[in-house]
Every structure is written in structure tokens, then in C-alpha cells.
Design an enzyme around this catalytic site. Structure first.
Site, short mmCIF file in Angstrom:
data_model
loop_
_atom_site.label_atom_id
_atom_site.label_comp_id
_atom_site.label_asym_id
_atom_site.label_seq_id
_atom_site.Cartn_x
_atom_site.Cartn_y
_atom_site.Cartn_z
N TRP A 102 -12.50 -2.07 10.09
CA TRP A 102 -11.11 -1.86 10.50
C TRP A 102 -10.86 -2.42 11.89
O TRP A 102 -9.79 -2.97 12.16
CB TRP A 102 -10.73 -0.39 10.40
CG TRP A 102 -10.68 0.09 8.98
CD1 TRP A 102 -11.45 1.05 8.41
CD2 TRP A 102 -9.81 -0.39 7.93
NE1 TRP A 102 -11.13 1.20 7.08
CE2 TRP A 102 -10.13 0.34 6.76
CE3 TRP A 102 -8.81 -1.37 7.87
CZ2 TRP A 102 -9.47 0.11 5.54
CZ3 TRP A 102 -8.16 -1.58 6.66
CH2 TRP A 102 -8.49 -0.86 5.52
N ASP A 172 -6.93 3.61 16.83
CA ASP A 172 -6.74 3.76 15.39
C ASP A 172 -7.47 5.05 15.01
O ASP A 172 -8.69 5.10 15.01
CB ASP A 172 -7.32 2.55 14.66
CG ASP A 172 -7.21 2.67 13.14
OD1 ASP A 172 -6.73 3.72 12.65
OD2 ASP A 172 -7.60 1.72 12.44
N LYS A 196 -5.51 10.00 4.72
CA LYS A 196 -6.82 10.62 4.87
C LYS A 196 -6.70 12.10 5.30
O LYS A 196 -7.28 12.95 4.69
CB LYS A 196 -7.68 9.84 5.86
CG LYS A 196 -8.26 8.58 5.22
CD LYS A 196 -7.87 7.31 5.89
CE LYS A 196 -8.28 6.10 5.06
NZ LYS A 196 -8.02 4.85 5.76
C1 LIG Z 1 -7.80 3.55 5.96
C2 LIG Z 1 -7.85 2.95 7.30
C3 LIG Z 1 -7.01 1.89 7.68
C4 LIG Z 1 -6.02 1.26 6.74
O1 LIG Z 1 -4.97 2.08 6.50
P1 LIG Z 1 -3.71 1.61 5.62
O2 LIG Z 1 -2.81 2.77 5.76
O3 LIG Z 1 -4.23 1.40 4.22
O4 LIG Z 1 -3.18 0.36 6.20
C5 LIG Z 1 -7.10 1.43 8.98
N1 LIG Z 1 -7.98 1.94 9.85
C6 LIG Z 1 -8.80 2.95 9.51
C7 LIG Z 1 -9.75 3.50 10.53
C8 LIG Z 1 -8.76 3.48 8.23
O5 LIG Z 1 -9.59 4.48 7.90
#
Ligand SMILES: *Cc1c(COP(=O)(O)O)cnc(C)c1O
Length: 361
Positions: A102, A172, A196
Site C-alpha cells: 500500500w 494511511d 476494515k
Molecule cells: C485496504 C487498504 C487500502 C485500499 O483501500 P481502498 O478503500 O480499497 O482503496 C489502502 N491502504 C491500506 C493500508 C489498506 O489496508
């Protein structure tokens, strides 16, 4: 069919109490004669829902008054572009820490709009640890420093945040927001896709320090401009109304658990159950250095692909689903977000013990 223990990395489990409440209110949101799905986003009822969601999030994360909360769309993946578009007006450069899949995506997106430095990486050991960071590594003239607080695929997390001096820290937090206590004041921006730990996929939460609004590059599309969404209180266009409603129920549920600190304690105990088993198993092994182990995503391996396959198959039959690992790490991964009950971990470990005995050489 009984509900399974779902170890998916995302979308993932929601608290059963939340699903039941949503089910009870599905046809008629109390006093409105309609479903939240059918409601105008400009109605007083929805106004109360979105304001309630924000108020609860502010309360459980102790968000300071000089931060704005935005409910956006496009997932965390859109934030990979939105952050540089909005902050490169300060200076067209940023420092990134590369801790996995990511982070890499965030880096390649930011590169479109300015200069990106990767100041540290753990790629040398397949991202199984978080690199050491020190203030001298950061460019004091950068617009921001970007980290991924929890690496969903690799199963690592920061145990301490880097000291970036006056440079805003952007995180993030998609896979560990609300799972452990963070001091929001340490960040310039926190962003997280919902699927999540917050709600179904569809809403993205952004928490941004007010002084970082209004610095967007001129090419920034209206829908990608934080200032527009902040000025319009996330109602510039139609927001993901139903997801925001579920998010509010989840925030309420966290408050009922005793808040984020109480949830963190439970998460630590849950993760410990599996890590302890992995540390003592002759068949299964964790892939991450102990000091950077994630509380949310636990990858582990067996001696071979045949055993992986058999394990994943038998686990699913026993009601433990989505344990297949990501292809970049291999083996298995158990994602155990806030909504995974402690009992799910105990039962999974009991199952793994039996599996190990039955398949010992
Ligand atoms: C799942 C995830 C993403 C992507 O998220 P989307 O909502 O599908 O764009 C980005 N960064 C992390 C750390 C993630 O776990």
C-alpha cells in the site's frame, strides 16, 4: 447457516450488534417512514445521522477542535492522489516510508504531482519489519511525510510514530484506525477506507488539520479538493449515506465497548492468543519481527503449499473463512479487526492445534 468467523482482510466482519440494529431499522429508520437508503442527504434525519457520526468519531478518537472530519468516497486508493494534490501547494515534494504494497501505491501516485523521496524501506526483508526512522532523515522543506501505520498485507505496524519536526505527518490508517489509541494531534492528515474497521466499503474517513486546507494545486479536481468537502460538511455531492449510517452505529458500538483504549486491550489479547501459538508451533510460523507485529493482520506460513491448501480448506469447512494469505507473502493470513470476537481467536487456535497434531510427520 450459522455465521462464520471471517478472517478476510477487507471487507471484513462488522459487529453483530450493529448488523442487528441496522436490520431492525432497515425498512423504517425511526420516525422517518423510510429506509436510510432512500433518504435525501439533505433531510433533517440524515443531517442528524452524519452529524452524529462525526460527533461520535470526535469523541472516541478525541479529535482536537482544529481538525476537520470528512466523509468521502473513492477509498483509501483515491487518497493516494488526493493527499499530494492538496498538499503540494505548500511545496511540491514529500518524504515517504516504504513499508509494503500500500505504501508503494501511495508513492507511485504522489510521483505524478511532485518530487517523492523514499527515505526508508523494509523491502530488503520482504517488508517483515518497520525501518528505524530519525528526525535527521526528513526534509524540513517537504510538504509532508507519509507512512502506513498498519501494513495490511505484510502484517506490520509502527509501535512508535516518527518525529517529523514541523513537517506534517500523513498516515494511511485504513487497517488499524480505531484499533489502538492514537493522538490525532501528532498527524496532519489521517485517512482510512471504511471496510476494515469502520463500515461497509464506500466511505473514506479523512481527518485533516485545518491549516492544511486550501493549499491544493490548481489542477486539483473539485471532487478531490479537501477544502470543498470541508466547506460543504461532506455534502458537496451525495455522500455514501448508508455507509455513514453504519459508521455511526460502529462508532457507537466502540463507545459502548469502553472506547478505543478498551478495544485496544481486547485486540492485544486477541492477537496474543494467535502469536503465542505461532511462537510455539512446530508447523506454523509468523512472518514478522516481534516488535512490529500487527494487532490486525497476522500472516503465517506452514512448511509447504500442500499443507497451506489443506489447512485453508479444512478451516473453511470448520467455519474459519478467508484465511488464504496474500500472494506476496504466501501461506495464510488472519485478519482480526475490532469486530472479530475474542472467541474466534480461541477457536481458531484450538483448530490449528488439532490440525497440527493430525498432520504431524
Ligand atoms: C485496504 C487498504 C487500502 C485500499 O483501500 P481502498 O478503500 O480499497 O482503496 C489502502 N491502504 C491500506 C493500508 C489498506 O489496508
Amino acid at each position: 447457516m450459522a455465521r462464520v468467523y471471517n478472517f478476510s482482510a477487507g471487507p471484513s466482519m462488522l459487529p453483530e450488534a450493529v448488523l442487528k440494529k441496522a436490520a431492525a431499522e432497515l425498512l423504517e429508520y425511526p420516525g422517518s417512514g423510510q429506509s436510510v437508503m432512500e433518504m435525501s442527504h439533505r433531510s433533517p434525519e440524515f443531517q442528524a445521522i452524519i452529524e452524529g457520526a462525526e460527533a461520535l468519531l470526535r469523541e472516541i478518537m478525541k479529535i482536537p477542535a482544529n481538525y476537520r472530519v470528512l466523509f468521502l468516497q473513492g477509498g483509501a486508493s483515491s487518497q493516494f492522489a488526493m493527499v499530494p494534490l492538496n498538499l503540494f501547494g505548500i511545496a511540491p515534494r514529500a518524504d515517504f516510508v516504504n513499508t509494503g504494497t500500500w505504501s508503494k501505491k501511495a508513492i507511485s501516485e504522489a510521483k505524478r504531482y511532485g518530487t517523492v523521496r523514499i527515505i526508508a524501506t523494509s523491502e530488503d526483508k520482504n517488508f517483515s519489519y518497520i525501518p528505524k526512522l530519525d528526525r535527521a532523515m526528513f526534509d524540513p522543506s517537504a510538504a509532508y511525510v507519509h507512512i502506513t501505520t498498519n501494513n495490511t498485507i505484510e502484517g506490520t505496524r509502527y509501535r512508535e510514530l516518527p518525529d517529523t519536526g514541523a513537517v506534517p505527518l500523513v498516515a494511511d490508517m485504513s487497517s488499524n484506525i480505531l484499533s489502538e489509541v492514537y493522538d490525532v494531534a501528532e498527524f496532519g492528515i489521517i485517512y482510512a477506507g471504511a471496510q476494515k474497521n469502520i463500515a461497509p466499503a464506500g466511505v473514506t474517513v479523512v481527518i485533516i488539520r485545518e491549516d492544511l486546507l486550501g493549499k491544493a494545486l490548481p489542477i486539483t479536481p473539485t471532487m478531490f479538493n479537501y477544502k470543498i468537502h470541508a466547506d460543504e460538511k461532506s455534502l458537496y455531492n451525495t455522500p455514501p449515506c448508508y455507509c455513514i449510517y453504519i459508521a455511526r452505529l460502529v462508532f457507537e458500538w466502540i463507545k459502548q465497548q469502553g472506547g478505543v483504549a478498551a478495544v485496544q486491550k481486547i485486540n492485544e489479547q486477541k492477537a496474543q492468543v494467535l502469536y503465542e501459538f505461532l511462537d510455539n508451533s512446530k508447523m506454523f510460523k509468523g512472518t514478522v519481527v516481534p516488535q512490529n507485529r500487527s494487532l490486525m493482520n497476522i500472516p503465517f506460513t506452514s512448511p509447504g503449499e500442500d499443507i497451506d491448501k489443506l489447512f485453508i480448506k479444512e478451516a473453511a469447512v470448520a467455519g474459519f473463512v478467508n484465511l488464504k494469505g496474500h500472494r506476496s507473502v504466501g501461506g495464510m493470513r488472519a485478519s482480526i479487526y475490532n469486530a472479530m470476537p475474542a472467541e474466534g481467536l480461541k477457536k481458531l487456535v484450538d483448530f490449528m492445534k488439532k490440525f497440527e497434531t493430525n498432520n504431524a510427520k
